[in-house]
Design a protein around this motif. Structure first.
Motif, PDB file in Angstrom:
ATOM      1  N   UNK A   1      -3.055   1.829 -12.265  1.00 41.67           N
ATOM      2  CA  UNK A   1      -3.990   2.502 -13.171  1.00 41.67           C
ATOM      3  C   UNK A   1      -3.278   2.876 -14.466  1.00 41.67           C
ATOM      4  N   UNK A   2      -3.847   2.454 -15.585  1.00 39.07           N
ATOM      5  CA  UNK A   2      -3.301   2.809 -16.899  1.00 39.07           C
ATOM      6  C   UNK A   2      -4.439   3.208 -17.831  1.00 39.07           C
ATOM      7  N   UNK A   3      -4.319   4.352 -18.470  1.00 40.40           N
ATOM      8  CA  UNK A   3      -5.264   4.757 -19.515  1.00 40.40           C
ATOM      9  C   UNK A   3      -4.695   5.953 -20.257  1.00 40.40           C
TER      10      UNK A   3
ATOM     11  N   UNK B   1       4.321   4.930  -7.763  1.00 39.95           N
ATOM     12  CA  UNK B   1       4.803   4.015  -8.794  1.00 39.95           C
ATOM     13  C   UNK B   1       4.101   4.400 -10.093  1.00 39.95           C
ATOM     14  N   UNK B   2       4.797   4.245 -11.200  1.00 43.64           N
ATOM     15  CA  UNK B   2       4.194   4.540 -12.485  1.00 43.64           C
ATOM     16  C   UNK B   2       4.393   5.987 -12.910  1.00 43.64           C
ATOM     17  N   UNK B   3       3.821   6.350 -14.055  1.00 44.66           N
ATOM     18  CA  UNK B   3       4.051   7.675 -14.626  1.00 44.66           C
ATOM     19  C   UNK B   3       2.747   8.310 -15.080  1.00 44.66           C
ATOM     20  N   UNK B   4       2.705   9.634 -14.925  1.00 45.28           N
ATOM     21  CA  UNK B   4       1.630  10.461 -15.456  1.00 45.28           C
ATOM     22  C   UNK B   4       2.266  11.432 -16.441  1.00 45.28           C
TER      23      UNK B   4
ATOM     24  N   UNK C   1       0.551   2.386 -15.267  1.00 42.81           N
ATOM     25  CA  UNK C   1       0.810   1.595 -14.063  1.00 42.81           C
ATOM     26  C   UNK C   1       0.945   2.470 -12.816  1.00 42.81           C
ATOM     27  N   UNK C   2       0.023   3.423 -12.662  1.00 41.88           N
ATOM     28  CA  UNK C   2       0.098   4.376 -11.556  1.00 41.88           C
ATOM     29  C   UNK C   2      -0.461   3.764 -10.274  1.00 41.88           C
ATOM     30  N   UNK C   3       0.327   3.889  -9.213  1.00 41.87           N
ATOM     31  CA  UNK C   3      -0.104   3.486  -7.879  1.00 41.87           C
ATOM     32  C   UNK C   3       0.061   4.670  -6.940  1.00 41.87           C
ATOM     33  N   UNK C   4      -0.891   4.826  -6.027  1.00 44.68           N
ATOM     34  CA  UNK C   4      -0.863   5.938  -5.081  1.00 44.68           C
ATOM     35  C   UNK C   4      -1.431   5.445  -3.759  1.00 44.68           C
TER      36      UNK C   4
END
Length: 222
Positions: free
Chosen positions: A20-22, A55-58, A6-9
């Motif tokens: 974005x999730x993968x 937002x979200x995690x890497x 759930x990445x947002x930039x």
């Protein structure tokens, strides 16, 4: 090996990546596509710890990658040894006084012995057909020579993960054929590959799957 959840930039309040999730497994080769402005380069920069999610995690090899984590010198050094980044424009990547120095820079930062650095540089000069250019400043090289030097500078680091932003740029037809064979060699060596390209025919034989960014900055499995 690599997981985005759930990445947002955004830059200047303009979304560049939306939810974005993968995941990418070790040894997998992924083709990243999408129209201009969809966020492909930003995503590669994020994977290399140069920008960070709002937002979200890497997560890389089980470690969450944040600005604070990348300020830890020991971990940052390890991280940048594990991931190699070939920029779309080699002028943004090359900065040393000669081709040989460019190839030696990464291994020296890794703390390798002079003998090991010399061996890696000589191997790369030969492999990338740069031997006659070893003492030439990169800014005097042609576009194709700069691209091969940029690739060689990552090669001497021997990273586990290769991220390449339109690596076919500046290469003529013969060199593009060589690039396709080089990527296949990386794949056979067990490297993880993430590559953007507007010429998927060059890389299609090496990639396992495609991830496509849409014009509104979302990700759709292709």
């Amino acid at each position: 090996m690599i997981a985005l959840e759930d990445v947002c930039c955004a830059f200047d309040h303009e979304p560049v990546l939306r939810h974005i999730s993968f995941t990418i497994k070790k040894g997998e080769a992924v083709l990243l596509t999408g129209p201009n402005g969809s966020g492909k380069t930003t995503l590669l920069r994020l994977l290399n710890g140069l920008v960070f999610p709002e937002i979200g995690t890497y997560t890389f090899e089980g470690t969450r990658i944040t600005a604070a984590k990348m300020r830890e010198h020991r971990y940052s050094k390890y991280f940048h040894q594990r991931l190699g980044y070939v920029w779309q424009n080699p002028d943004a990547q090359l900065f040393c006084a000669s081709v040989a120095e460019e190839l030696a820079f990464g291994p020296l930062q890794m703390g390798l012995s002079e003998e090991e650095v010399r061996e890696r540089v000589e191997d790369a000069l030969s492999y990338f057909s740069l031997t006659k250019l070893r003492d030439k400043p990169p800014y005097y090289l042609s576009g194709g020579e700069k691209k091969r030097t940029a690739l060689a500078s990552i090669f001497t680091m021997n990273p586990a993960v290769w991220t390449l932003d339109e690596p076919e740029n500046f290469l003529d037809a013969e060199s593009q054929h060589w690039l396709a064979e080089f990527l296949q060699a990386l794949k056979k060596a067990g490297k993880t590959i993430i590559v953007t390209s507007h010429h998927p025919d060059i890389v299609e034989k090496v990639t396992d799957r495609e991830l496509r960014l849409t014009a509104d900055h979302h990700l759709a499995d292709a």
